[in-house]
Design an enzyme around this catalytic site. Structure first.
Site, PDB file in Angstrom:
ATOM      1  N   ASP A  31       1.537   6.295  -4.062  1.00 13.38           N
ATOM      2  CA  ASP A  31       0.515   5.243  -4.404  1.00 13.38           C
ATOM      3  C   ASP A  31       0.654   4.589  -5.373  1.00 13.38           C
ATOM      4  O   ASP A  31       1.130   5.535  -6.366  1.00 13.38           O
ATOM      5  CB  ASP A  31      -1.136   6.093  -4.246  1.00 13.38           C
ATOM      6  CG  ASP A  31      -1.862   4.057  -3.767  1.00 13.38           C
ATOM      7  OD1 ASP A  31      -1.552   4.076  -5.201  1.00 13.38           O
ATOM      8  OD2 ASP A  31      -3.167   4.638  -3.128  1.00 13.38           O
ATOM      9  N   SER A  55      -0.633  -0.449  -2.844  1.00  7.57           N
ATOM     10  CA  SER A  55      -1.965   0.025  -2.661  1.00  7.57           C
ATOM     11  C   SER A  55      -2.386  -0.618  -1.503  1.00  7.57           C
ATOM     12  O   SER A  55      -1.613  -1.857  -0.348  1.00  7.57           O
ATOM     13  CB  SER A  55      -2.374   1.420  -3.031  1.00  7.57           C
ATOM     14  OG  SER A  55      -3.369   1.862  -2.572  1.00  7.57           O
TER      15      SER A  55
END
Length: 257
Positions: A154, A42
């Protein structure tokens, strides 16, 4: 202590709090410490890519300050998610014009979540920008990113602190975890959103905690809890916290050698 040792750097997810990663990197450079391999998820993937690209701490901060989080023209009704993640590709090309892992100055491993198989995927070669966008596409705010017919989101969903991709390749691991948890009061858990956020945070922290112990040196600044995950006003504060913690951790380590 670190002479002739290969160093791995692991950077967690955690939104704007990830600016603390940049603070740690600045502290490392001031102590003439550079990582040989980087792994991130991320925001950690984005910072890791900029680091592997050779960008300065100031350039990294500029990247995040100049990239709009909620630009009206990026909102979408045709994809799952409020914001079309792939609209950020052109902004990323300004920093990564070659758009490949091979163009970076050091090996980079980034994690994204394959939403279709429910498994994590590691990217470390070929096209760079789409995997970066995928790794940071936090649902439901940002839409998944399609790569070779597969939808990715993510990386923190499956693996928020990917030590395993540097552990067997390096002699010394430095970690930065910005997905922190602190004690709450009952008034902080009054609705479903707060409860969901807390449970998610605890689940991520539990998986991170075990992996942090595999690091030879790490920072996990609890003060970051006061900074909103998507609050761009917290960029400088998170950076300064990371720099302070990183400097102290490195100084302690070096003074004990």
């Amino acid at each position: 202590m670190l002479e002739n040792k290969s160093i791995g750097l692991v950077l967690s997810g955690g939104g704007i709090r990830g600016m603390a990663h940049i603070g740690l990197i600045k502290a490392m450079r001031e102590h003439s410490i550079e990582a040989n391999i980087v792994a991130g998820t991320s925001i950690g993937a984005l910072v890791g890519a900029l680091y592997a690209n050779g960008n300065s701490a100031e350039e990294m901060l500029s990247f995040f300050k100049e990239t709009p989080l909620f630009q009206y023209s990026f909102f979408t009704i045709n994809k799952p998610g409020f914001i079309d993640t792939e609209r950020y590709a052109n902004i990323f090309k300004n920093f990564f014009p070659s758009n490949s892992f091979e163009s970076l100055g050091r090996p980079l491993f980034i994690v994204a979540t394959d939403l279709m198989s429910g498994k994590e995927t590691i990217f470390n070669k070929g096209e760079l920008i789409k995997p970066l966008l995928a790794s940071a596409a936090l649902p439901p705010v940002f839409s998944p990113v399609e790569i070779n017919g597969i939808l990715y989101a993510d990386g923190g969903i499956m693996n928020n602190f990917p030590t395993e991709y540097v552990k067997d390749k390096t002699d010394f691991i430095i970690g930065s975890n910005v997905s922190v948890t602190v004690p709450l009061q009952k008034r902080d858990l009054r609705n479903s959103f707060q409860l969901t956020g807390r449970v998610t945070s605890l689940m991520i922290h539990a998986s991170n905690d075990e992996k942090l112990k595999q690091c030879d040196l790490f920072i996990e600044p609890k003060e970051l809890d006061k900074i909103g995950v998507l609050d761009k006003k917290g960029i400088e504060n998170a950076f300064n916290i990371g720099y302070e913690y990183g400097s102290k951790a490195l100084e302690r380590m070096l003074s004990n050698t």
